[in-house]
Design a protein around this motif. Structure first.
Motif, PDB file in Angstrom:
ATOM      1  N   SER A 151       0.590  -1.205   0.030  1.00  0.00           N
ATOM      2  CA  SER A 151      -0.085  -0.156  -0.009  1.00  0.00           C
ATOM      3  C   SER A 151       0.746   1.276   0.012  1.00  0.00           C
ATOM      4  CB  SER A 151      -1.100   0.129   1.158  1.00  0.00           C
ATOM      5  OG  SER A 151      -0.288  -0.224   2.415  1.00  0.00           O
TER       6      SER A 151
ATOM      7  N   ALA B 249       3.728   2.232  -7.892  1.00  0.00           N
ATOM      8  CA  ALA B 249       2.910   1.140  -8.794  1.00  0.00           C
ATOM      9  C   ALA B 249       3.845   0.231  -9.272  1.00  0.00           C
ATOM     10  CB  ALA B 249       2.094   1.757  -9.703  1.00  0.00           C
TER      11      ALA B 249
ATOM     12  N   ILE C 299      -1.867  -8.773  -8.132  1.00  0.00           N
ATOM     13  CA  ILE C 299      -1.705  -7.680  -7.409  1.00  0.00           C
ATOM     14  C   ILE C 299      -3.299  -7.096  -7.130  1.00  0.00           C
ATOM     15  CG2 ILE C 299      -0.836  -5.612  -7.241  1.00  0.00           C
ATOM     16  CD1 ILE C 299       1.434  -7.492  -7.450  1.00  0.00           C
ATOM     17  N   GLU C 300      -3.461  -6.903  -5.608  1.00  0.00           N
ATOM     18  CA  GLU C 300      -4.521  -6.531  -5.229  1.00  0.00           C
ATOM     19  C   GLU C 300      -4.531  -4.824  -5.398  1.00  0.00           C
ATOM     20  OE1 GLU C 300      -6.946  -5.636  -1.287  1.00  0.00           O
ATOM     21  OE2 GLU C 300      -5.602  -7.327  -1.142  1.00  0.00           O
ATOM     22  N   THR C 301      -5.676  -4.252  -5.982  1.00  0.00           N
ATOM     23  CA  THR C 301      -5.688  -2.959  -6.279  1.00  0.00           C
ATOM     24  C   THR C 301      -6.577  -2.414  -5.437  1.00  0.00           C
ATOM     25  OG1 THR C 301      -7.025  -3.093  -8.258  1.00  0.00           O
ATOM     26  CG2 THR C 301      -4.421  -3.009  -8.537  1.00  0.00           C
ATOM     27  N   ARG C 302      -6.638  -0.912  -5.050  1.00  0.00           N
ATOM     28  CA  ARG C 302      -7.614  -0.378  -4.356  1.00  0.00           C
ATOM     29  C   ARG C 302      -7.740   1.177  -4.669  1.00  0.00           C
ATOM     30  NH1 ARG C 302      -9.949  -4.038  -3.321  1.00  0.00           N
ATOM     31  NH2 ARG C 302     -10.147  -4.988  -1.558  1.00  0.00           N
TER      32      ARG C 302
ATOM     33  N   GLY D 233      -7.248   1.929  -7.844  1.00  0.00           N
ATOM     34  CA  GLY D 233      -6.343   1.909  -8.919  1.00  0.00           C
ATOM     35  C   GLY D 233      -4.693   2.033  -8.415  1.00  0.00           C
ATOM     36  N   GLN D 234      -4.504   1.934  -7.117  1.00  0.00           N
ATOM     37  CA  GLN D 234      -3.168   1.662  -6.749  1.00  0.00           C
ATOM     38  C   GLN D 234      -3.060   0.222  -6.046  1.00  0.00           C
ATOM     39  OE1 GLN D 234      -0.805   4.079  -6.827  1.00  0.00           O
ATOM     40  NE2 GLN D 234      -2.557   5.115  -8.187  1.00  0.00           N
ATOM     41  N   PRO D 235      -1.601  -0.197  -6.164  1.00  0.00           N
ATOM     42  CA  PRO D 235      -1.298  -1.431  -5.809  1.00  0.00           C
ATOM     43  C   PRO D 235      -1.509  -1.563  -3.932  1.00  0.00           C
ATOM     44  CG  PRO D 235       0.623  -0.408  -6.220  1.00  0.00           C
ATOM     45  CD  PRO D 235      -0.401   0.442  -6.484  1.00  0.00           C
ATOM     46  N   SER D 236      -2.182  -2.487  -3.557  1.00  0.00           N
ATOM     47  CA  SER D 236      -2.432  -2.647  -2.220  1.00  0.00           C
ATOM     48  C   SER D 236      -1.745  -4.003  -1.611  1.00  0.00           C
ATOM     49  CB  SER D 236      -3.971  -3.006  -1.926  1.00  0.00           C
ATOM     50  OG  SER D 236      -4.253  -3.199  -0.601  1.00  0.00           O
TER      51      SER D 236
ATOM     52  N   SER E 103     -16.385  -2.333  -7.269  1.00  0.00           N
ATOM     53  CA  SER E 103     -15.397  -2.728  -8.169  1.00  0.00           C
ATOM     54  C   SER E 103     -15.347  -4.183  -8.253  1.00  0.00           C
ATOM     55  CB  SER E 103     -13.798  -2.163  -7.477  1.00  0.00           C
ATOM     56  OG  SER E 103     -13.865  -2.920  -6.128  1.00  0.00           O
TER      57      SER E 103
ATOM     58  N   GLN F 188     -12.710  -7.411  -9.689  1.00  0.00           N
ATOM     59  CA  GLN F 188     -11.347  -7.839 -10.249  1.00  0.00           C
ATOM     60  C   GLN F 188     -11.345  -9.517 -10.420  1.00  0.00           C
ATOM     61  OE1 GLN F 188      -8.255  -6.522  -7.762  1.00  0.00           O
ATOM     62  NE2 GLN F 188      -6.502  -7.415  -8.785  1.00  0.00           N
TER      63      GLN F 188
END
Length: 423
Positions: A54, A58, A78-81, A83-86, A217, A219
């Protein structure tokens, strides 16, 4: 790539309560470094593990892992939150004994998975699949009640069907004896909102209901498929309907690596917060919370319950359990199948009492049994559960699986030293 940026991108953090450190190793064959997984006090078998990203930059390129011993390539996701990597997630293919450590090489480039977790919009529901196998469907459109039932029983914001790896449906929708118990749902029964008694569980009372509001969202990927939706708890007791709670469900279905898995596994996190300045009061009551209605045709005679304390339908009602299993079959000639709910230790009033109905095939984790409580503005109620949908009777290793869920294994990165061109 700048070495400082690389270091930030692969920041060492842990899955849970683990102190990690950064070390560098020589970069060989384009390696980005290694990831080490250490099992806890119980073995680790086909369970997800992760590293927190987090606070990192990126990631600009796909990555995968390689087992140096077998040269097997392992997908990551890669989990995103926003639009950013989490987090970076993987499922280690195989078993680690208690206390064992496995070190894997981190490489650039994506690798195909044998099957992925995908989400299909049917126009009525979000259907989550592992390969060609349906796991569950979240119904976002209002499902009308059958013609022989009162129209008020129609609903959205519930999961049905829930399907085992072997193809058996282990949930029900509009069961004739209690038509409001459709599939899997979260609702509270005895409530007070703005001084008025209301009820979000028994929807035919027309005092309240839970409904789908919007998609946040979704994914898909080789490690998990995730659906995030917002639901509304709507009070109907005033002069006009009013939303009492807004609730976010994060539904994540995990991939299973075996060709013929014993169970499917998915998680639900519920984040319920007040929709206005009015709190929701929840007086003491014997049920209400995260619930599942078992399959059509499951009766008192052919439906079994088992709690983490070894209790059954006969003596398990309101047992404060880490997990509870319900299994059933339609006829005496069939084998049992069912699902297990694992309750997370961070849940309110953990271990939560579990309501086991004396005759019907349903159960619900319910904190209201232990006395009055409330959800107040600015203080959301967050609850987490893992579900194991299995063929056959209750799984023999459920305690081990609960420990992997409640106390994730240690994970640490060792980053490769930069090459001359990257310095």
């Amino acid at each position: 790539m700048n070495h400082a940026l690389r270091l930030a991108s692969f920041l060492i953090l842990t899955a849970s309560l683990v102190v990690c450190h950064i070390e560098t190793v020589s970069a060989e064959n384009g390696s980005l470094g290694t990831i080490s997984i250490r099992a806890g006090k119980t073995p680790l078998q086909n369970q997800p593990v992760s590293v927190d990203l987090s606070d990192s930059q990126a990631m600009t390129q796909p990555v995968h892992l390689i087992d140096p011993a077998s040269q097997e390539k392992i997908p990551v996701q890669i989990e995103t939150r926003d639009g950013q990597p989490s987090r970076l997630w993987l499922i280690y293919p195989g078993t680690l004994a208690a206390g064992e450590t496995k070190t894997l090489d981190l490489k650039t480039g994506a690798v195909p998975a044998a099957r992925e977790v995908t989400i299909k919009d049917t126009g009525k529901a979000y259907q989550i699949m592992i390969g060609q196998h349906e796991v569950l469907a979240y119904n976002y459109k209002h499902v009308p009640a059958p013609k022989d039932l009162h129209p008020l029983y129609g609903r959205s914001a519930h999961i049905h069907p829930i399907v085992t790896p072997g193809g058996k449906v282990v949930s029900d929708e509009f069961p004739p004896d209690h038509a409001h118990q459709s599939g899997q749902f979260l609702a509270y029964t005895k409530c007070i909102f703005e001084g008025r008694p209301t009820n979000f569980w028994e929807i035919k009372s027309n005092k309240g209901r839970v409904r789908f509001h919007k998609l946040l969202s979704k994914q898909s990927g080789p490690v998990f498929g995730e659906l995030q939706v917002e639901q509304e708890f709507v009070d109907l007791t005033g002069t006009a309907e009013k939303v009492a709670l807004k609730e976010i469900w994060t539904i994540r279905v995990w991939n299973q690596l075996e060709a013929n898995p014993e169970y499917w596994m998915y998680d639900i996190t519920s984040n319920a917060r007040c929709a206005s300045d009015s709190p929701l009061l929840l007086p003491e009551y014997h049920y209400g919370g995260m619930a599942i209605r078992g399959g059509r045709g499951w009766t008192k005679e052919n439906c079994r319950f088992l709690t983490s304390n070894g209790k059954t339908r006969e003596n398990g009602n309101h047992d404060r359990s880490r997990w509870c299993d319900i299994s059933g079959r339609q006829t005496a000639d069939e084998s049992f199948s069912g699902f297990t709910i694992l309750s997370h230790p961070q849940n309110f009033r953990f271990p939560e009492p579990v309501r086991i109905h004396p005759s019907m095939p349903y159960m619900v984790f319910t904190p209201s049994v232990l006395g009055d409580w409330k959800i107040e503005p600015g203080t959301p109620n967050i609850s987490r559960y893992r579900f194991l949908v299995h063929d056959g009777p209750a799984l023999s290793n459920t305690d081990q699986l609960w420990n992997s869920y409640a106390h994730p294994p240690q994970v640490a990165w060792k980053l490769a030293a930069p090459t001359e061109t990257e310095k």
